[in-house]
Enzyme design. Structure first.
Site: not given
Ligand code: ADP
Ligand code: ADP
Ligand code: MG
Length: 656
Positions: A116, A275, A293, A295, A297
């Protein structure tokens, strides 16, 4: 085109990838752990290789073992799915070094965008707005506390390697920073092997909007519009849809262009998702939005994009990985209609979304429902194992308009039967029925603010009561199953004392345990079998409940499933000493219209309390009648084979 690929994943996504590979004539190799020996992806692939014990660290995360399996089976490429090794750049490197194609972006692109912090720096360079914050190298508490103050509270702590909402903490006040920082770092270290964090301003009332991008090895990058993943619980997506409801054309254009710019900046190849958070709940042209961020994949929620564009994203992945150009130019990618996806998880909303594992007695989604697509990795009689995540299926609906897609989904959720593990079906249906969500008044905090209301499920109903009745019949149908079998329990529970009542006791009250709570049901015997009713409000609906029973030595367990909810009912095993069996009775009567199948005594016999006297057969069940007290058989009024009516005196008992 690659001739053969190995899928380094499990569950619904492995099955999904296999489906497209088959369509394209690409051979597939599945990998599986001990727990997945009978899994659907193993069955569906052309070949399958066992890679180790059940824990993911000993199987699905063993990159070297997986690469060896690919070599051994002659696979030319590896598709990582999502989760597991999908965003592991070292794995992507190792795959390439082994002479195989990694079906995803280059390891270099993953390194640049996967973390990130690095991704935010690239976004800044590419001129894409990011959430203001600190994403530097320094990780000491002093630096972070100074930076947090600069940003201004509340601040968000995020693991740079995080995913799935883990390693993230909201800090409201400066006084909480040290403690929350330590806990975020601990979680990040154990979940991702990397304690590095960044700090961000908290975006107020955010909408989560993400853009699907696709690149090829020839420098082309396109987008496939946006998805809205605002409905989240603890920063994890629950429901996703496309397009984003209320999206203004200008905002769409700006965000999609930013996503493409970012992907082009690193020569991105394959499927990726950029995102963003949009501040303030609405998606007007003047809304403030920020990159959060990328993703690198295929995403869990890719099907909603497929449904509105008509494209097969896995097909695109395989074509790009085979060196082909993107199948379509940007101008040829169109969207129409509205798609919604729900993540059906084995978790119990009533227990704080605790995962619910165990055997799946039934899994049945109404696949023929128009507008519904089902993606799953489980089937009847499989198990939800404690080793992996709790998502057991995705339901995706598509219709011309959003509320239609929502209504089809509600129906699909009501008509999906899952018996065994508790699921979030009702919770998902409640969300789609929520007025604010339907009117597009949402932000990422909506679920959290309304958790209690959204976790409610239907009350016990007449139908549930009928389910208990069906169960009783079911028990009776299995009369030949062994010693302590269903029918034994059944007879003892429901019939043993009937013969001893003075009058025919056609209605009686019974204690059953429903979801751990004792309740009384009343059972009325009719010519058509048992009718069971429960106290309280009885909202009758037209849908038929389904029953699944499990026999355990100590009790009977009944799962009644209806309208997407499941009730567990246990019928405590009969204990003869605790039942008032009418000790004063001196007649034994037929409990039901039927035929006398056996008479075990003759006149003049001295019998003990509980001794078997006769068997009446009815409705394919045997009803064993036993002596209510000790005594002498004074008179037997029937013979084996006699048809009797309910209440007929069969045997008269005198004092011993
Ligand atoms: P992850 O890798 O777990 O998906 P993200 O950075 O994509 O992490 O954030 C996941 C969620 O967390 C976002 O969709 C949002 O709901 C919340 N979030 C992340 N960053 C912020 C922020 N700066 N302020 C408010 N909500 C946030
Ligand atoms: P998305 O942004 O597509 O919702 P997530 O961040 O929620 O993706 O993760 C996608 C899937 O991968 C979820 O089912 C989660 O449980 C799984 N996952 C995420 N991180 C890991 C990890 N480090 N090892 C194994 N499974 C993971
Ligand atoms: Mg995310």
């Amino acid at each position: 085109m690659l001739k053969k690929i190995l899928i380094a994943n499990r569950g619904e996504i492995a099955c999904r990838i296999i489906r497209t590979a088959k369509k394209l004539g690409v051979a597939t190799v599945a990998v599986y752990s001990d727990a997945d020996a009978r899994a659907l992806h193993v069955e569906q692939a052309d070949e399958a290789v066992h890679i180790g014990p059940s824990p993911a660290t000993e199987s699905y995360l063993k990159g070297d073992v997986i690469i060896a399996a690919a070599k051994a089976t002659g696979a030319e490429g590896i598709h990582p799915g999502y989760g597991f090794l999908s965003e592991n750049d070292d794995f992507a490197d190792a795959v390439t070094k082994a002479g195989l194609k990694f079906i995803g972006p280059s390891a270099a692109a993953m390194r640049a965008l996967g973390g990130k912090a690095a991704a935010k720096e690239i976004a800044i360079k590419a001129g894409v707005p990011v959430v203001p914050g600190y994403q530097g190298e320094k990780q000491d508490a002093k630096t972070l506390s100074v930076e947090a103050k600069k940003i201004g509270y509340p601040v968000m702590i995020k693991a740079v390697a995080g995913g799935g909402g883990r390693g993230m903490r909201l800090v409201e006040r400066e006084a909480d920073l040290a403690e929350l920082l330590a806990s975020a770092q601990r979680e990040a270290a154990s979940a991702f092997g990397n304690a590095h964090v960044l700090l961000e301003k908290v975006v107020e009332r955010p909408r989560h909007i993400e853009v699907q991008v696709f690149g090829d090895a020839h420098g082309n990058v396109v987008h496939m519009f946006e998805r809205d993943c605002t409905l989240q619980r603890r920063n994890q997506k629950v429901i996703e849809e496309a397009p984003a409801p209320g999206m203004s054309p200008a905002l769409r254009e700006n965000m999609c262009a930013a996503a493409v710019k970012l992907a082009k900046h690193v020569g991105y190849e394959g499927a990726g998702t950029v995102e963003f958070l949009v501040e303030g709940g609405s998606l007007g042209s003047d809304a403030k939005w920020y990159f959060i961020e990328m993703n690198t994949r295929l995403q869990v929620e890719h099907p909603v994009t497929e449904e509105i564009t008509g494209l097969d994203l896995v097909e695109w992945q395989l074509r790009v990985a085979s060196g082909e150009k993107l199948p379509l130019a940007q101008s040829a990618i169109k969207m129409s209609g509205h798609a919604i996806e729900v993540r059906l998880c084995a978790e119990d909303p009533a227990k704080g979304f605790l995962p619910s594992v165990g055997r799946i007695y039934a899994f049945d989604a109404p696949a023929s429902l128009s507008g519904l697509r089902v993606e799953t990795g489980v089937a009847n009689d499989h198990s939800v194992s404690p080793f992996y995540d709790s998502m057991i299926a995705k339901l995706i609906t598509v219709a011309p308009f959003r509320l239609e897609a929502a209504d089809i989904m509600i129906e699909a959720l009501h008509r999906t039967t899952i018996a065994g593990p508790v699921t979030n079906q009702c919770f998902l249906a409640n969300l789609l029925e929520d007025e604010d969500i339907r009117k597009n008044r949402m932000d990422t905090g909506l679920i959290g603010r309304n958790l209690e209301r959204l976790s409610m499920r239907p009350e016990y109903s007449e139908e549930l009561a009928m389910g208990v009745g069906t169960f009783i019949e079911h028990l009776a149908d299995n009369a030949e199953e062994g010693t302590l079998n269903r029918s034994t329990t059944f007879r003892k529970l429901w019939y043993a004392r009937d013969g001893f009542q003075l009058g025919p006791p056609r209605t009686e009250l019974r204690i059953v345990v429903i979801n751990g709570e004792r309740t009384e049901v009343s059972i009325t015997w009719t010519e058509d079998g048992p009718r069971v009713s429960m106290p309280g409000d009885l909202p009758a609906t037209a849908r038929k409940s389904k029953c699944y029973s499990e026999h355990r030595p100590e009790a009977e367990r009944l799962l009644v499933v209806m309208d997407g909810a499941q009730w567990e009912i246990s019928l405590p095993t009969y204990d003869s000493s605790s039942i008032d069996d009418g000790a004063a009775s001196d007649t034994i009567r037929a409990p039901i219209n039927g035929r006398v199948a056996r008479v075990f005594v003759t006149e003049g016999d001295v019998v003990e309390k509980g001794q078997r006297i006769a068997v009446v057969e009815a409705m394919k069940m045997e009803h064993v009648l036993t002596a209510p007290r000790e005594g002498t058989i004074a008179k037997i009024s029937v013979k084996e084979g006699t048809q009797v009516n309910q209440g007929t005196v069969l045997v008269a008992l005198a004092e011993a």
